[in-house]
Write a protein that holds these residues in place. Structure first.
Motif, PDB file in Angstrom:
ATOM      1  N   UNK A   1      -0.052   0.746  -5.035  1.00 12.87           N
ATOM      2  CA  UNK A   1      -1.112   1.327  -4.248  1.00 12.87           C
ATOM      3  C   UNK A   1      -2.140   1.986  -4.963  1.00 12.87           C
ATOM      4  N   UNK A   2      -1.849   2.105  -6.275  1.00 10.42           N
ATOM      5  CA  UNK A   2      -2.747   2.920  -7.402  1.00 10.42           C
ATOM      6  C   UNK A   2      -3.447   1.747  -7.954  1.00 10.42           C
ATOM      7  N   UNK A   3      -3.084   0.618  -7.665  1.00  6.25           N
ATOM      8  CA  UNK A   3      -4.140  -0.533  -8.232  1.00  6.25           C
ATOM      9  C   UNK A   3      -4.759  -1.493  -7.383  1.00  6.25           C
ATOM     10  N   UNK A   4      -4.368  -1.128  -5.922  1.00  2.00           N
ATOM     11  CA  UNK A   4      -5.249  -2.139  -4.985  1.00  2.00           C
ATOM     12  C   UNK A   4      -6.194  -1.024  -4.328  1.00  2.00           C
ATOM     13  N   UNK A   5      -7.519  -1.828  -4.328  1.00  3.31           N
ATOM     14  CA  UNK A   5      -8.654  -1.330  -3.466  1.00  3.31           C
ATOM     15  C   UNK A   5      -8.462  -1.636  -2.124  1.00  3.31           C
ATOM     16  N   UNK A   6      -8.013  -0.642  -1.326  1.00  4.74           N
ATOM     17  CA  UNK A   6      -7.337  -1.048   0.065  1.00  4.74           C
ATOM     18  C   UNK A   6      -8.781  -1.016   1.087  1.00  4.74           C
ATOM     19  N   UNK A   7      -9.800  -1.032   0.459  1.00  2.00           N
ATOM     20  CA  UNK A   7     -11.168  -1.149   1.168  1.00  2.00           C
ATOM     21  C   UNK A   7     -11.547  -2.489   1.190  1.00  2.00           C
ATOM     22  N   UNK A   8     -10.961  -3.337   0.146  1.00  2.00           N
ATOM     23  CA  UNK A   8     -11.325  -4.699  -0.056  1.00  2.00           C
ATOM     24  C   UNK A   8     -10.099  -5.679  -0.042  1.00  2.00           C
ATOM     25  N   UNK A   9      -9.755  -5.712   1.314  1.00  2.00           N
ATOM     26  CA  UNK A   9      -8.501  -6.704   1.541  1.00  2.00           C
ATOM     27  C   UNK A   9      -9.076  -7.889   2.174  1.00  2.00           C
ATOM     28  N   UNK A  10      -8.225  -9.135   1.648  1.00  2.00           N
ATOM     29  CA  UNK A  10      -8.564 -10.264   2.386  1.00  2.00           C
ATOM     30  C   UNK A  10      -7.226 -10.963   2.550  1.00  2.00           C
ATOM     31  N   UNK A  11      -7.274 -12.089   3.361  1.00  2.00           N
ATOM     32  CA  UNK A  11      -5.991 -12.987   3.505  1.00  2.00           C
ATOM     33  C   UNK A  11      -6.620 -14.489   3.548  1.00  2.00           C
ATOM     34  N   UNK A  12      -5.834 -15.394   3.035  1.00  2.00           N
ATOM     35  CA  UNK A  12      -6.133 -16.663   2.784  1.00  2.00           C
ATOM     36  C   UNK A  12      -4.813 -17.300   2.957  1.00  2.00           C
ATOM     37  N   UNK A  13      -4.795 -18.619   3.698  1.00  2.00           N
ATOM     38  CA  UNK A  13      -3.741 -19.343   3.958  1.00  2.00           C
ATOM     39  C   UNK A  13      -4.005 -20.773   3.898  1.00  2.00           C
ATOM     40  N   UNK A  14      -2.896 -21.582   3.946  1.00  2.00           N
ATOM     41  CA  UNK A  14      -2.977 -23.065   3.932  1.00  2.00           C
ATOM     42  C   UNK A  14      -2.188 -23.485   4.855  1.00  2.00           C
ATOM     43  N   UNK A  15      -2.576 -24.506   5.772  1.00  2.58           N
ATOM     44  CA  UNK A  15      -1.568 -25.254   6.878  1.00  2.58           C
ATOM     45  C   UNK A  15      -1.173 -24.043   7.772  1.00  2.58           C
ATOM     46  N   UNK A  16       0.002 -23.866   8.051  1.00  2.02           N
ATOM     47  CA  UNK A  16       0.641 -22.772   8.993  1.00  2.02           C
ATOM     48  C   UNK A  16      -0.039 -21.488   8.288  1.00  2.02           C
ATOM     49  N   UNK A  17       0.074 -21.275   7.140  1.00  2.00           N
ATOM     50  CA  UNK A  17      -0.507 -19.987   6.711  1.00  2.00           C
ATOM     51  C   UNK A  17      -1.963 -19.771   6.666  1.00  2.00           C
TER      52      UNK A  17
ATOM     53  N   UNK B   1       0.964  -1.088  -0.046  1.00  3.02           N
ATOM     54  CA  UNK B   1      -0.076   0.033  -0.080  1.00  3.02           C
ATOM     55  C   UNK B   1       0.841   1.049  -0.092  1.00  3.02           C
ATOM     56  N   UNK B   2       2.120   0.996   0.212  1.00  2.87           N
ATOM     57  CA  UNK B   2       3.076   2.358   0.142  1.00  2.87           C
ATOM     58  C   UNK B   2       4.047   2.134  -1.245  1.00  2.87           C
ATOM     59  N   UNK B   3       3.754   1.468  -1.881  1.00  3.54           N
ATOM     60  CA  UNK B   3       4.692   1.081  -3.313  1.00  3.54           C
ATOM     61  C   UNK B   3       3.819   1.945  -4.234  1.00  3.54           C
ATOM     62  N   UNK B   4       4.594   2.675  -4.925  1.00  5.51           N
ATOM     63  CA  UNK B   4       4.093   3.661  -5.962  1.00  5.51           C
ATOM     64  C   UNK B   4       3.257   2.843  -7.083  1.00  5.51           C
ATOM     65  N   UNK B   5       3.767   1.679  -7.523  1.00  5.49           N
ATOM     66  CA  UNK B   5       3.192   1.005  -8.613  1.00  5.49           C
ATOM     67  C   UNK B   5       1.917   0.161  -8.029  1.00  5.49           C
TER      68      UNK B   5
END
Length: 338
Positions: free
Chosen positions: A153-169, A147-151
């Motif tokens: 941050x302009x492409x990510x909708x920061x109001x729609x963030x999810x996290x997914x993981x498998x096993x320890x993830x 979200x701080x990267x110039x390339x």
């Protein structure tokens, strides 16, 4: 236990031409490495995204002697507009980088930017003890970087963030959503009826997982920017405190691999989280499809050939089912569908 892939199995990624399927959404891939981040521990991400048709160089990401790779177009132009983001943490303590390439690519084809954060492979058992709390900490820092990267941050909708993981993830994903491990229950895990996959490995190295930094483990890792959590076969599920999941602000879905154990059923009842089994799937089916010689190579190198115990067709069917359900869940949880 997730096999340790050595030398030959961790061969470099191979560029292979001509993978785009006619009519399919093009998938681009990029890499972000920040060695100075995370107190010089470093953070490495493979970033997948829906691409425009002017594809970049094609390659098989995550390909090695054991696993087939996943096709993507290196540095292809992203589709315009801001897109929802999924942080992905895949695998156990000793999984290879880009183990979740297959899932990341399917989610990207479904309209998401997916950042697979590569957990650092521990040198030995002593250095692995802290991974239980370092994984979610790294996910939060990876989000900061994106979200701080110039390339990006302009492409990510920061109001729609999810996290997914498998096993320890998957454990890390639940922790980023607000779940907290009961430190006392964690200390008893290897003596319980549902020990974690690495208990024997820790014992071989003379390391007791209970020697973990209790203060760091007990620290809440919740990130308020995360709105949805998808955990697939998370480790230590029964060790979570139900009260930390019940008032969660992130919509959560958990998949197990079999009929939930008693502790998992108790957690589900007390927290309100549904723990659904993945039909006809084993943990290893949540990894990439294996090469024809994958099982033989693992056996020769002292790994677990069961990692390649499924046929390519059966594993592909699991992947399709998991990805389809994941996309349905993420669209609903992030408000992308009515």
């Amino acid at each position: 236990m997730i096999a340790r892939l050595t030398g030959l199995a961790l061969a470099a990624l191979l560029a292979v031409p001509g993978f785009a399927e006619e009519g399919a959404t093009a998938v681009g891939v990029s890499t972000m490495v920040r060695p100075e981040a995370n107190f010089d521990r470093g953070i490495s991400m493979t970033i997948w995204y829906p691409a425009q048709s002017d594809a970049g160089a094609s390659e098989l990401v995550g390909r090695n002697a054991v696993f087939e790779g996943t096709p993507a177009q290196r540095e292809a132009s992203p589709q315009p507009g801001k897109l929802p983001l999924v942080l992905l943490s895949h695998g156990g303590l000793r999984s290879a980088e880009q183990s979740g390439a297959w899932l990341a690519a399917k989610l990207a084809a479904g309209g998401f930017i997916v950042a697979e954060v590569s957990g650092q492979r521990p040198r030995d058992q002593a250095s692995a003890v802290g991974e239980i709390w370092r994984r979610p900490a790294e996910l939060g820092q990876a989000l900061d970087l994106l979200l701080s990267d110039p390339d990006w941050q302009m492409r990510i909708d920061e109001t729609r963030v999810a996290v997914a993981g498998v096993a320890l993830g998957g454990t890390a994903a639940l922790m980023l959503g607000g779940g907290q491990i009961d430190a006392a229950a964690y200390a008893r895990n290897c003596d319980s009826s549902h020990p974690a996959p690495d208990c024997d490995w820790f014992a071989e190295g003379g390391i007791d997982p209970a020697s973990v930094d209790v203060q760091a483990l007990s620290l809440e890792r919740r990130d308020p920017r995360v709105r949805a959590v998808l955990a697939l076969a998370p480790e230590y599920l029964a060790e979570f405190r139900p009260d930390t999941l019940a008032p969660r602000r992130a919509t959560t879905k958990v998949y197990g691999l079999a009929k939930p154990a008693a502790g998992e059923t108790r957690l589900a009842v007390q927290s309100g989280i549904e723990v659904r089994p993945l039909d006809n799937a084993r943990l290893y089916d949540l990894f990439a499809r294996c090469t024809p010689d994958g099982a033989k190579l693992l056996e020769e190198e002292g790994g677990d050939p069961a990692l390649c115990g499924s046929t390519a067709e059966d594993r592909a069917a699991v992947h399709d089912a998991v990805a389809s359900d994941a996309l349905h869940f993420l669209h609903r949880a992030l408000g992308l569908t009515g």
